[in-house]
Design an enzyme around this catalytic site. Structure first.
Site, PDB file in Angstrom:
ATOM      1  N   ASP A  57     -30.663 -13.529 -12.817  1.00 51.99           N
ATOM      2  CA  ASP A  57     -32.059 -13.593 -12.394  1.00 51.99           C
ATOM      3  C   ASP A  57     -32.640 -14.998 -12.514  1.00 51.99           C
ATOM      4  O   ASP A  57     -32.058 -15.883 -13.164  1.00 51.99           O
ATOM      5  CB  ASP A  57     -32.905 -12.650 -13.256  1.00 51.99           C
ATOM      6  CG  ASP A  57     -32.803 -11.200 -12.814  1.00 51.99           C
ATOM      7  OD1 ASP A  57     -32.304 -10.958 -11.703  1.00 51.99           O
ATOM      8  OD2 ASP A  57     -33.216 -10.323 -13.589  1.00 51.99           O
ATOM      9  N   LYS A 114     -36.050 -13.455  -8.616  1.00 56.31           N
ATOM     10  CA  LYS A 114     -37.327 -13.130  -7.984  1.00 56.31           C
ATOM     11  C   LYS A 114     -38.399 -14.065  -8.521  1.00 56.31           C
ATOM     12  O   LYS A 114     -38.526 -14.262  -9.720  1.00 56.31           O
ATOM     13  CB  LYS A 114     -37.734 -11.688  -8.273  1.00 56.31           C
ATOM     14  CG  LYS A 114     -36.767 -10.632  -7.757  1.00 56.31           C
ATOM     15  CD  LYS A 114     -37.276  -9.244  -8.089  1.00 56.31           C
ATOM     16  CE  LYS A 114     -36.324  -8.169  -7.576  1.00 56.31           C
ATOM     17  NZ  LYS A 114     -35.064  -8.161  -8.335  1.00 56.31           N
ATOM     18  N   ASP A 120     -34.866  -8.771 -22.223  1.00 60.06           N
ATOM     19  CA  ASP A 120     -34.144  -7.516 -22.435  1.00 60.06           C
ATOM     20  C   ASP A 120     -34.134  -6.711 -21.137  1.00 60.06           C
ATOM     21  O   ASP A 120     -35.167  -6.621 -20.464  1.00 60.06           O
ATOM     22  CB  ASP A 120     -34.827  -6.716 -23.543  1.00 60.06           C
ATOM     23  CG  ASP A 120     -34.127  -5.402 -23.818  1.00 60.06           C
ATOM     24  OD1 ASP A 120     -33.287  -5.378 -24.736  1.00 60.06           O
ATOM     25  OD2 ASP A 120     -34.399  -4.411 -23.125  1.00 60.06           O
ATOM     26  N   THR A 131     -36.402  -9.778 -26.354  1.00 59.81           N
ATOM     27  CA  THR A 131     -37.387  -9.779 -25.284  1.00 59.81           C
ATOM     28  C   THR A 131     -38.336 -10.972 -25.420  1.00 59.81           C
ATOM     29  O   THR A 131     -38.512 -11.530 -26.511  1.00 59.81           O
ATOM     30  CB  THR A 131     -38.180  -8.463 -25.259  1.00 59.81           C
ATOM     31  OG1 THR A 131     -38.993  -8.432 -24.079  1.00 59.81           O
ATOM     32  CG2 THR A 131     -39.060  -8.305 -26.479  1.00 59.81           C
ATOM     33  N   MET A 170     -45.844 -11.412 -16.893  1.00 55.52           N
ATOM     34  CA  MET A 170     -46.117 -11.582 -15.464  1.00 55.52           C
ATOM     35  C   MET A 170     -47.608 -11.487 -15.141  1.00 55.52           C
ATOM     36  O   MET A 170     -48.009 -10.880 -14.149  1.00 55.52           O
ATOM     37  CB  MET A 170     -45.343 -10.541 -14.642  1.00 55.52           C
ATOM     38  CG  MET A 170     -43.844 -10.595 -14.840  1.00 55.52           C
ATOM     39  SD  MET A 170     -42.959  -9.154 -14.174  1.00 55.52           S
ATOM     40  CE  MET A 170     -43.432  -7.873 -15.349  1.00 55.52           C
ATOM     41  N   GLY A 206     -41.131 -20.672 -23.083  1.00 54.43           N
ATOM     42  CA  GLY A 206     -41.000 -20.439 -24.509  1.00 54.43           C
ATOM     43  C   GLY A 206     -39.573 -20.473 -24.993  1.00 54.43           C
ATOM     44  O   GLY A 206     -38.655 -20.024 -24.294  1.00 54.43           O
TER      45      GLY A 206
END
Length: 263
Positions: free
Chosen positions: A48, A70, A103, A131, A183, A212
């Site tokens: 991704d 994306k 995650d 995550t 997001m 981050g």
């Protein structure tokens, strides 16, 4: 390279399988042992946009790489085609690592992809990752919970499938909890306005963190009433994480990570 003190491998990567692997929030040293082993054994990597370059550097040169990332209004492949790609690659007898930022099961569409694999009869394994909420907040100096400030933490998507932010604002505006928006940068003014409108004080500490855990990490802190303005002034663009709650008030004292680009 894993050293000899690591636990023995549970099961090597197998052909005809899909491994949904969490890449963590960016720093390659936050990869799990299992994730690193699977990256080293993969035949093909499907990855991704949020997978960092330092994580990709852990992938051997001989592994085929397929980018399916994306960005806002820019999809390398629609989700349905990504699902089918995983099925097709596995049916070719390949060891497929589907690498996702953070995650796979926390705003990573991992559940959708696994459903497709189950329907197609393709064996799979899910490897959790750190995550973004926990990894990025830790590197930014913001504890998500604290006995004096927050007894709950809520992970929220700031961008619904239809592009709206029709969230349960009454629930989100409750006191003594931390909100983490994934997001949500493009909808940040609306998010801040709705939280204040539903009872959260405009003086509530808030932060936005971009890149981050990485050398380019940038943290912007403000209060809820002025956060959107501060983020715009700082030139922050997606992807970034938004954290709202009294715990953000600890950031100036608890920040420990010194990004290389800022030193």
């Amino acid at each position: 390279m894993l050293d000899s003190n690591c636990p023995p491998e549970r099961a090597p990567a197998r052909p005809g399988w899909v491994y949904l692997v969490g890449a963590g929030p960016g720093d390659a040293e936050l990869l799990t042992v299992r994730a690193l082993r699977l990256l080293g054994a993969a035949d093909v990597l499907v990855y991704d946009n949020l997978v960092s370059q330092s994580v990709l550097a852990c992938v051997p040169d001989g592994v085929e790489r397929i980018y399916v990332g994306k960005k806002a209004s820019q999809h390398a492949l629609p989700q349905g085609q990504i699902n089918q790609l995983l099925v097709d690659l596995a049916r070719q007898g390949r060891k497929v690592v589907r690498l996702k930022g953070g995650d796979p099961y926390i705003f990573g569409r991992g559940g959708e992809e696994v459903e497709e694999l189950v329907n197609a009869g393709v064996p799979f394994e899910v490897v959790p990752g750190i995550t973004a909420a926990s990894g990025i907040s830790a590197y930014a100096g913001i504890p998500l919970t604290h006995r004096d400030f927050a007894q709950a933490c809520v992970f929220v998507t700031g961008h619904l499938q239809d592009g709206s932010v029709g969230l349960d604002w009454d629930m989100l505006a409750r006191p003594r909890q931390t909100l983490v928006f994934y997001m949500g940068i493009t909808q940040l003014p609306a998010i801040c306005d709705q939280l204040v409108a539903h009872g959260l004080p405009a003086s509530t500490p808030a932060a936005v963190v971009r890149r981050g855990t990485q050398s380019a990490q940038k943290v912007v802190t403000s209060d809820l009433g002025h956060l959107a303005e501060a983020v715009k002034a700082a030139g922050i663009v997606p992807p970034a994480l938004t954290i709202v709650g009294d715990v953000v008030g600890l950031q100036a004292r608890l920040a420990w990570f010194q990004p290389e680009e800022a030193s």
